[in-house]
Design a protein around this motif. Structure first.
Motif, PDB file in Angstrom:
ATOM      1  N   ILE A   1      -6.742 -40.102   8.047  1.00  0.00           N
ATOM      2  CA  ILE A   1      -6.996 -41.699   7.635  1.00  0.00           C
ATOM      3  C   ILE A   1      -6.049 -42.536   8.523  1.00  0.00           C
ATOM      4  N   LEU A   2      -4.728 -42.274   8.229  1.00  0.00           N
ATOM      5  CA  LEU A   2      -3.630 -43.349   8.991  1.00  0.00           C
ATOM      6  C   LEU A   2      -2.853 -42.319   9.613  1.00  0.00           C
ATOM      7  N   SER A   3      -2.361 -43.191  10.491  1.00  0.00           N
ATOM      8  CA  SER A   3      -2.102 -42.650  11.701  1.00  0.00           C
ATOM      9  C   SER A   3      -0.292 -41.968  10.936  1.00  0.00           C
TER      10      SER A   3
ATOM     11  N   GLN B   1      -4.749 -52.960   2.451  1.00  0.00           N
ATOM     12  CA  GLN B   1      -5.748 -53.250   2.715  1.00  0.00           C
ATOM     13  C   GLN B   1      -6.663 -51.318   2.299  1.00  0.00           C
ATOM     14  N   HIS B   2      -5.402 -50.370   1.648  1.00  0.00           N
ATOM     15  CA  HIS B   2      -5.585 -48.959   1.775  1.00  0.00           C
ATOM     16  C   HIS B   2      -5.216 -48.658   0.597  1.00  0.00           C
ATOM     17  N   CYS B   3      -4.579 -49.375  -0.304  1.00  0.00           N
ATOM     18  CA  CYS B   3      -3.990 -49.036  -2.055  1.00  0.00           C
ATOM     19  C   CYS B   3      -3.572 -49.571  -3.057  1.00  0.00           C
TER      20      CYS B   3
ATOM     21  N   GLU C   1      10.933 -39.151   0.797  1.00  0.00           N
ATOM     22  CA  GLU C   1       9.890 -37.505   1.911  1.00  0.00           C
ATOM     23  C   GLU C   1       8.992 -37.443   0.751  1.00  0.00           C
ATOM     24  N   PHE C   2       9.543 -37.656  -0.520  1.00  0.00           N
ATOM     25  CA  PHE C   2       8.432 -37.260  -1.912  1.00  0.00           C
ATOM     26  C   PHE C   2       7.272 -38.587  -1.950  1.00  0.00           C
ATOM     27  N   ILE C   3       7.762 -39.575  -1.965  1.00  0.00           N
ATOM     28  CA  ILE C   3       6.515 -40.303  -1.645  1.00  0.00           C
ATOM     29  C   ILE C   3       5.911 -40.220  -0.772  1.00  0.00           C
TER      30      ILE C   3
ATOM     31  N   THR D   1      -7.829 -35.216  -7.830  1.00  0.00           N
ATOM     32  CA  THR D   1      -7.488 -37.075  -8.227  1.00  0.00           C
ATOM     33  C   THR D   1      -8.251 -37.560  -7.251  1.00  0.00           C
ATOM     34  N   PRO D   2      -8.824 -38.830  -8.073  1.00  0.00           N
ATOM     35  CA  PRO D   2      -8.404 -39.822  -6.509  1.00  0.00           C
ATOM     36  C   PRO D   2      -7.854 -40.352  -5.463  1.00  0.00           C
ATOM     37  N   MET D   3      -6.728 -39.906  -6.022  1.00  0.00           N
ATOM     38  CA  MET D   3      -5.519 -39.421  -4.566  1.00  0.00           C
ATOM     39  C   MET D   3      -5.982 -38.729  -3.772  1.00  0.00           C
TER      40      MET D   3
ATOM     41  N   HIS E   1      14.570 -42.287  -9.025  1.00  0.00           N
ATOM     42  CA  HIS E   1      14.464 -40.976  -8.726  1.00  0.00           C
ATOM     43  C   HIS E   1      13.339 -40.522  -7.381  1.00  0.00           C
ATOM     44  N   ASN E   2      12.148 -41.297  -7.590  1.00  0.00           N
ATOM     45  CA  ASN E   2      11.502 -40.385  -5.932  1.00  0.00           C
ATOM     46  C   ASN E   2      12.080 -40.215  -4.697  1.00  0.00           C
ATOM     47  N   LYS E   3      12.361 -39.947  -4.036  1.00  0.00           N
ATOM     48  CA  LYS E   3      12.857 -39.845  -2.424  1.00  0.00           C
ATOM     49  C   LYS E   3      12.031 -40.242  -1.712  1.00  0.00           C
TER      50      LYS E   3
ATOM     51  N   VAL F   1      -2.789 -49.827 -11.429  1.00  0.00           N
ATOM     52  CA  VAL F   1      -3.951 -50.446 -11.909  1.00  0.00           C
ATOM     53  C   VAL F   1      -4.996 -49.410 -12.650  1.00  0.00           C
ATOM     54  N   THR F   2      -5.564 -48.543 -11.859  1.00  0.00           N
ATOM     55  CA  THR F   2      -6.128 -47.291 -11.966  1.00  0.00           C
ATOM     56  C   THR F   2      -5.311 -46.087 -12.073  1.00  0.00           C
ATOM     57  N   ALA F   3      -3.939 -46.098 -11.537  1.00  0.00           N
ATOM     58  CA  ALA F   3      -3.119 -45.337 -10.512  1.00  0.00           C
ATOM     59  C   ALA F   3      -1.819 -45.810 -11.011  1.00  0.00           C
ATOM     60  N   PRO F   4      -1.084 -44.608 -10.671  1.00  0.00           N
ATOM     61  CA  PRO F   4       0.536 -44.933 -10.993  1.00  0.00           C
ATOM     62  C   PRO F   4       0.914 -46.320 -10.597  1.00  0.00           C
ATOM     63  N   ALA F   5       2.545 -46.702 -10.849  1.00  0.00           N
ATOM     64  CA  ALA F   5       2.754 -48.181 -11.171  1.00  0.00           C
ATOM     65  C   ALA F   5       4.066 -47.719  -9.591  1.00  0.00           C
TER      66      ALA F   5
ATOM     67  N   ASN G   1       5.396 -46.430   7.742  1.00  0.00           N
ATOM     68  CA  ASN G   1       5.568 -47.927   7.461  1.00  0.00           C
ATOM     69  C   ASN G   1       5.000 -48.098   6.157  1.00  0.00           C
ATOM     70  N   VAL G   2       3.906 -47.673   5.438  1.00  0.00           N
ATOM     71  CA  VAL G   2       3.943 -47.259   4.154  1.00  0.00           C
ATOM     72  C   VAL G   2       5.264 -47.003   3.158  1.00  0.00           C
ATOM     73  N   THR G   3       4.957 -45.645   3.832  1.00  0.00           N
ATOM     74  CA  THR G   3       6.557 -45.723   3.062  1.00  0.00           C
ATOM     75  C   THR G   3       7.301 -46.624   2.672  1.00  0.00           C
TER      76      THR G   3
ATOM     77  N   GLY H   1      11.062 -40.977 -18.673  1.00  0.00           N
ATOM     78  CA  GLY H   1      10.338 -41.837 -18.943  1.00  0.00           C
ATOM     79  C   GLY H   1      10.296 -42.965 -17.928  1.00  0.00           C
ATOM     80  N   ARG H   2       9.024 -43.472 -17.829  1.00  0.00           N
ATOM     81  CA  ARG H   2       8.421 -44.516 -16.517  1.00  0.00           C
ATOM     82  C   ARG H   2       8.910 -45.809 -17.742  1.00  0.00           C
ATOM     83  N   GLU H   3       9.756 -46.379 -17.443  1.00  0.00           N
ATOM     84  CA  GLU H   3      10.771 -47.725 -17.907  1.00  0.00           C
ATOM     85  C   GLU H   3       8.293 -48.992 -17.988  1.00  0.00           C
TER      86      GLU H   3
ATOM     87  N   SER I   1      -6.115 -51.745  -4.455  1.00  0.00           N
ATOM     88  CA  SER I   1      -7.022 -51.180  -5.192  1.00  0.00           C
ATOM     89  C   SER I   1      -7.141 -50.552  -6.370  1.00  0.00           C
ATOM     90  N   CYS I   2      -6.264 -49.661  -5.897  1.00  0.00           N
ATOM     91  CA  CYS I   2      -6.681 -48.433  -7.459  1.00  0.00           C
ATOM     92  C   CYS I   2      -4.464 -49.509  -7.746  1.00  0.00           C
ATOM     93  N   HIS I   3      -3.783 -49.088  -6.473  1.00  0.00           N
ATOM     94  CA  HIS I   3      -2.227 -49.389  -7.118  1.00  0.00           C
ATOM     95  C   HIS I   3      -2.149 -50.397  -7.316  1.00  0.00           C
TER      96      HIS I   3
HETATM   97  C1  HEC Z   1      -8.728 -44.852  -4.751  1.00  0.00           C
HETATM   98  C2  HEC Z   1      -7.716 -44.763  -5.758  1.00  0.00           C
HETATM   99  C3  HEC Z   1      -6.459 -44.718  -4.954  1.00  0.00           C
HETATM  100  C4  HEC Z   1      -6.194 -45.506  -3.204  1.00  0.00           C
HETATM  101  C5  HEC Z   1      -7.190 -46.346  -2.754  1.00  0.00           C
HETATM  102  C6  HEC Z   1      -5.171 -44.950  -3.046  1.00  0.00           C
HETATM  103  N1  HEC Z   1      -4.311 -44.310  -3.847  1.00  0.00           N
HETATM  104 FE1  HEC Z   1      -2.607 -43.741  -4.752  1.00  0.00          FE
HETATM  105  N2  HEC Z   1      -2.787 -42.250  -5.981  1.00  0.00           N
HETATM  106  C7  HEC Z   1      -4.114 -42.719  -7.320  1.00  0.00           C
HETATM  107  C8  HEC Z   1      -4.528 -41.980  -8.045  1.00  0.00           C
HETATM  108  C9  HEC Z   1      -5.267 -42.226  -9.218  1.00  0.00           C
HETATM  109  C10 HEC Z   1      -2.863 -41.028  -8.278  1.00  0.00           C
HETATM  110  C11 HEC Z   1      -2.527 -40.316  -9.210  1.00  0.00           C
HETATM  111  C12 HEC Z   1      -2.927 -39.029  -8.836  1.00  0.00           C
HETATM  112  C13 HEC Z   1      -2.938 -37.617  -9.840  1.00  0.00           C
HETATM  113  O1  HEC Z   1      -3.049 -37.844 -10.944  1.00  0.00           O
HETATM  114  O2  HEC Z   1      -1.649 -37.254  -9.351  1.00  0.00           O
HETATM  115  C14 HEC Z   1      -1.954 -41.741  -7.028  1.00  0.00           C
HETATM  116  C15 HEC Z   1      -0.714 -41.360  -6.644  1.00  0.00           C
HETATM  117  C16 HEC Z   1      -0.325 -41.301  -5.581  1.00  0.00           C
HETATM  118  C17 HEC Z   1       1.945 -41.429  -5.515  1.00  0.00           C
HETATM  119  C18 HEC Z   1       1.825 -40.476  -6.269  1.00  0.00           C
HETATM  120  C19 HEC Z   1       2.963 -40.804  -7.158  1.00  0.00           C
HETATM  121  C20 HEC Z   1       3.989 -40.288  -8.185  1.00  0.00           C
HETATM  122  O3  HEC Z   1       4.191 -40.940  -8.249  1.00  0.00           O
HETATM  123  O4  HEC Z   1       2.998 -39.028  -8.300  1.00  0.00           O
HETATM  124  C21 HEC Z   1       1.962 -42.035  -4.287  1.00  0.00           C
HETATM  125  C22 HEC Z   1       2.995 -41.929  -3.691  1.00  0.00           C
HETATM  126  C23 HEC Z   1       0.183 -42.893  -3.724  1.00  0.00           C
HETATM  127  N3  HEC Z   1      -0.677 -43.264  -4.596  1.00  0.00           N
HETATM  128  C24 HEC Z   1       0.581 -43.106  -2.504  1.00  0.00           C
HETATM  129  C25 HEC Z   1      -1.009 -44.732  -1.972  1.00  0.00           C
HETATM  130  C26 HEC Z   1      -0.905 -44.931  -1.351  1.00  0.00           C
HETATM  131  C27 HEC Z   1       0.587 -45.717   0.089  1.00  0.00           C
HETATM  132  C28 HEC Z   1      -2.132 -45.264  -1.082  1.00  0.00           C
HETATM  133  C29 HEC Z   1      -2.443 -46.185   0.206  1.00  0.00           C
HETATM  134  C30 HEC Z   1      -2.485 -45.983   1.516  1.00  0.00           C
HETATM  135  C31 HEC Z   1      -2.623 -44.719  -1.988  1.00  0.00           C
HETATM  136  N4  HEC Z   1      -2.363 -44.384  -3.117  1.00  0.00           N
HETATM  137  C32 HEC Z   1      -4.029 -44.934  -2.364  1.00  0.00           C
HETATM  138  C33 HEC Z   1      -5.121 -43.839  -6.427  1.00  0.00           C
HETATM  139  C34 HEC Z   1      -5.656 -44.162  -4.901  1.00  0.00           C
END
Ligand code: HEC
Ligand code: HEC
Length: 357
Positions: A199-201, A148-150, A178-180, A191-193, A174-176, A161-165, A207-209, A90-92, A152-154
């Motif tokens: 978009i980014l260099s 700036q880029h992440c 390079e996976f991130i 998905t919304p991701m 658990h996640n290495k 928020v609307t995306a994984p913690a 840097n964000v990783t 699970g994810r605590e 709003s959802c994370h």
């Molecule tokens: C529009 C909303 C949104 C934005 C903005 C966004 N994400 Fe996501 N992200 C998501 C969603 C939703 C998921 C889950 C997708 C899925 O269903 O697999 C996700 C998944 C991920 C994952 C995978 C997590 C996992 O355990 O599998 C990573 C890492 C991640 N995002 C990083 C980022 C980073 C860094 C940024 C900014 C550069 C970003 N995201 C911007 C919505 C967003």
């Protein structure tokens, strides 16, 4: 050199820099294959335990923003650390509980592996090799990119928020790196991701990783003795008292405050914890009994009294509890209610839970 060629050269360098740095990935061996029998059991397990949140077709986002379990990039890069581990432990602190029997879940070790492989084969992805090396970057710059880029959802602090913690300690353990990084570069299909490689260099993706990684503080899966599961004669709390009198909102819900007051007043109740039993093992509302959403109701309703107030809760924050309560109502249980905020809402408001010793 004159200033103009230098400028042009620099510009060109900036423009082609990401292309030069973009990574190529070697293919990895596929995981082992499943026999027809193993695959059938894995599919049945998926349908019983996972569809509630991850959806009938593994599309994700059915409840509580549970991620897709079929996106190509996840399965290319994430077997087994991103599939097997969350599935097992699970994810605590999120709605994702552990399903391995060792931590109180319903699946054996073999079944968790088979389900992982089954999900992999369903995705049709080819595994790639990711290095174990850390991704180095500028954490301060990474945080700017993140906000700036992440965020709003994370979430501002990676709380989801609307995306994984992304700051979740069990995920970071658990996640290495390079996976991130790969998830950010390629996104998650359907998905919304989105893919941030355009978009980014490449440097800002590093840097964000590095910034996300800097949130890790060393999570360990504690080994705790399993609690005995209450027997039916222990289901009713305060059996000699009377039922609480509640006004339900939307004909179904009570608040944490209402439940807490009834507990303080020693009211007669049955409290159902509808999450996977492993998370009940770790922390639950005092007096609650494990009654997971995948219970065989025909079997278990025999043990539920019809004249006692029943309250159901989960962490999703109410999908599983509503799912069980609706079925109980169809079976003629009229005194039923759902805790609206779920156990996290309850805890956030400072109400107590009990833990295993
Ligand atoms: C529009 C909303 C949104 C934005 C903005 C966004 N994400 Fe996501 N992200 C998501 C969603 C939703 C998921 C889950 C997708 C899925 O269903 O697999 C996700 C998944 C991920 C994952 C995978 C997590 C996992 O355990 O599998 C990573 C890492 C991640 N995002 C990083 C980022 C980073 C860094 C940024 C900014 C550069 C970003 N995201 C911007 C919505 C967003
Ligand atoms: C009560 C809802 C719920 C149920 C039921 C559930 N999950 Fe999850 N799952 C989630 C949530 C929410 C997350 C994301 C948690 C986070 O990291 O923020 C998640 C994350 C995951 C992840 C990590 C994916 C990624 O991109 O990082 C995997 C793998 C997973 N679940 C597999 C399963 C399997 C397999 C089952 C059935 C045995 C299952 N889940 C049942 C809610 C659920």
């Amino acid at each position: 050199m004159k200033p103009l060629p230098i400028l042009l050269f620099t510009l060109l360098g900036v423009l082609i820099a990401p292309a030069i740095q973009a990574r190529t990935y070697d293919k990895d061996k596929p995981p082992r294959t499943l026999t027809a029998e193993q695959a059938a059991r894995a599919e049945a397990n998926y349908n019983r335990y996972c569809t509630l949140c991850h959806g009938e077709n593994r599309e994700g986002h059915k409840n509580d923003h549970a991620p897709s379990l079929r996106s190509k990039s996840l399965f290319e890069s994430g077997v087994p650390h991103a599939i097997l581990r969350p599935l097992s432990y699970g994810r605590e602190g999120t709605a994702m509980g552990g399903y391995l029997d060792e931590v109180g879940g319903p699946l054996t070790l073999d079944e968790t592996w088979d389900l992982t492989y089954w999900l992999f084969w369903q995705s049709g992805a080819e595994r790639i090799k990711l290095s174990e090396e850390p991704v180095l970057g500028d954490v301060v710059r990474g945080e700017q990119v993140y906000q700036q880029h992440c965020a709003s959802c994370h979430g501002k602090n990676g709380e989801g928020v609307t995306a994984p913690a992304l700051g979740n300690q069990s995920a970071l353990a658990h996640n290495k790196d390079e996976f991130i990084r790969y998830a950010i570069e390629k996104g998650r299909q359907d998905t919304p991701m989105k893919a941030f490689e355009d978009i980014l260099s490449a440097e800002d993706i590093d840097n964000v990783t590095a910034f996300i990684r800097s949130k890790a503080s060393g999570w360990t899966q504690e080994k705790m003795p399993l609690r005995p599961i209450p027997t039916p004669d222990q289901y009713v709390i305060n059996p000699d008292s009377d039922n609480p009198q509640w006004t339900l909102s939307e004909d179904k819900f009570i608040t944490s405050e209402q439940l807490f007051e009834a507990m303080q007043a020693n009211k007669k109740m049955v409290i159902l914890d509808t999450r996977v039993t492993s998370v009940w093992q770790r922390a639950h509302i005092e007096g609650s009994i494990p009654f997971p959403y995948y219970s065989n109701l025909d079997e278990r309703v025999k043990d539920l009294p019809r004249d006692v107030q029943i309250v159901a809760y989960c962490s999703c924050p109410r999908a599983a509890a509503v799912y069980i309560t609706d079925q109980l109502r169809d079976m003629g249980f009229d005194n039923t209610a759902v805790l609206y905020e779920g156990i996290f809402g309850w805890m956030n408001q400072g109400f107590p839970v009990t833990r295993s010793e």
